[in-house]
Write an enzyme that holds these catalytic residues in place. Structure first.
Site, PDB file in Angstrom:
ATOM      1  N   GLU A 101      -6.266   1.355  25.423  1.00 55.24           N
ATOM      2  CA  GLU A 101      -5.838   1.657  24.060  1.00 55.24           C
ATOM      3  C   GLU A 101      -4.414   2.193  24.046  1.00 55.24           C
ATOM      4  O   GLU A 101      -3.591   1.800  23.219  1.00 55.24           O
ATOM      5  CB  GLU A 101      -6.779   2.689  23.434  1.00 55.24           C
ATOM      6  CG  GLU A 101      -6.391   3.060  22.005  1.00 55.24           C
ATOM      7  CD  GLU A 101      -7.274   4.158  21.411  1.00 55.24           C
ATOM      8  OE1 GLU A 101      -7.189   4.366  20.195  1.00 55.24           O
ATOM      9  OE2 GLU A 101      -8.017   4.807  22.164  1.00 55.24           O
ATOM     10  N   GLY A 127     -16.474   4.858  18.191  1.00 59.93           N
ATOM     11  CA  GLY A 127     -17.159   6.115  17.923  1.00 59.93           C
ATOM     12  C   GLY A 127     -16.876   7.136  19.002  1.00 59.93           C
ATOM     13  O   GLY A 127     -17.736   7.395  19.864  1.00 59.93           O
TER      14      GLY A 127
END
Length: 396
Positions: free
Chosen positions: A244, A127
């Site tokens: 990431e 999120g």
């Protein structure tokens, strides 16, 4: 570092190959190699097979269930999984929120969440992005107001990958609106089954339901789900994004796709000869292969220094890795020619044994091309990554 495999590395590679040969279900392998769409059950099934071997989290410390592998061994594992055609181990739990919990979470959070991530008992989603707060993530508007022993969360997240399947979401929320925007953000772990959460699908160009909007309407989140300190979430967010971006490079997967590209080009003639014999097309493929080899060397150097945490070099990997992936899809469509034009959702979802166009290798390529337009955007757009490189590596 020495980039030549030692005898021990070669033996490790043989061990990995033997495991994959014995344990990778043929049905999953064929879905991956044919670019067919994977279901939640497919991804969870493979995760649990790997977790049963104790290999689901190669980068974790041993005390949390990691493998203890060195940088080269982790690279070999990823490379061999890509070569074999395994489903992905989803990064949101293993490679993104878990490192944040390990580095900044408290003992109770580590004891509860890490085993559930390792076993895939919890499926996580991210999120971060919001309408108006994508590349400029610090402009996020989702709020979390303290009310006794809970935070009350209101707002919206978007581009939430596979959020329709998720049990948990890690969220950046604004807990102080009166300070510099980077200083008023906190990092919350939120149960997706909490009342007040609505997930709305976003259907992409390839007609797949991969991403979502997630709405929070007076969602009550226990204060113990705050990671680290209140208003320090921007620090944790940058730490997570480094992990990431390193993974986005996806060298092993690109190596597998490069082989497929060559097969497509050899199978499709141009003027009576294989397309790969055409000097102009062959030059494109050779240039891409050289770029991929250079990226692999850079990945190995970055991984070898991960004891210090991922740095701005991760932005370099993200930029080049995503560009190479997009170039591969472009050359695949060029090699497929008109056979790559038909769009066959039934075949992509496994409802049909063969594509309606009659060319199973080419049928998924248009959808594959469209899907990979996003790689230069997610994880922080490539334009933003170039700014990071300019400021933190070049010092400009």
């Amino acid at each position: 570092m020495d980039l030549n495999y030692t005898a021990e590395d070669a033996a490790f590679r043989d061990t990995v190959r033997a495991f994959l040969d014995a344990n990778l279900p043929a049905q999953l392998q064929q879905k991956v190699r044919r670019h067919l769409r994977l279901s939640k059950d497919d991804i969870v099934r493979w995760h649990r097979i790997v977790a049963g071997q104790g290999w689901a989290a190669p980068g974790w410390p041993v005390e949390y269930g990691g493998t203890g592998w060195n940088a080269v061994q982790r690279h070999i594992w990823e490379d061999e999984c890509a070569r074999a055609g395994t489903p992905p181990i989803l990064p949101f739990g293993i490679n993104m929120v878990a490192p944040v919990i390990m580095a900044f979470g408290n003992d109770a959070q580590k004891a509860y969440y890490l085993p559930r991530i390792l076993s895939c008992e919890d499926w996580w989603c991210q999120g971060y992005s919001e309408p108006g707060a994508g590349s400029d993530l610090a402009s996020l508007k989702t709020t979390a107001e303290r009310d006794g022993d809970v935070y009350v969360v209101n707002g919206q997240k978007t581009w939430t990958t596979l959020g329709q399947h998720a049990d948990m979401i890690f969220c950046l929320v604004r807990t102080d609106g009166g300070v510099r925007k980077q200083e008023g953000i906190s990092f919350l772990l939120i149960d997706m089954r909490t009342p007040g959460i609505t997930v709305r699908p976003i259907i992409m160009l390839d007609e797949d339901h991969e991403v979502n909007e997630v709405f929070f309407d007076n969602v009550r989140v226990p204060v113990q789900n705050l990671v680290g300190q209140e208003n320090r979430g921007w620090t944790y967010a940058k730490y997570l994004l480094g992990h990431e971006r390193t993974g986005i490079a996806a060298v092993g997967r690109s190596r597998r796709e490069l082989l497929l590209l060559k097969e497509l080009a050899m199978a499709r003639p141009k003027h009576g000869k294989p397309l790969l014999d055409d000097p102009l097309f062959a030059a494109k493929v050779a240039t891409l292969e050289i770029e991929l080899m250079a990226l692999e060397m850079t990945v190995l150097r970055v991984i070898a220094g991960e004891d210090k945490g991922p740095g701005p070099q991760a932005s370099m990997l993200k930029v080049r890795g995503s560009e190479i992936q997009q170039q591969l899809t472009e050359l695949m469509l060029e090699a497929a020619g008109p056979q790559g034009l038909p769009f066959d959702p039934a075949y992509l979802h496994g409802a049909a044994a063969h594509s309606a166009a009659g060319d199973d290798a080419a049928a998924p390529l248009a959808a594959y091309y469209f899907n990979y337009r996003k790689t230069s955007i997610y994880g922080g757009s490539n334009e933003i990554q170039k700014n990071i490189i300019t400021q933190m590596i070049l010092g400009l």
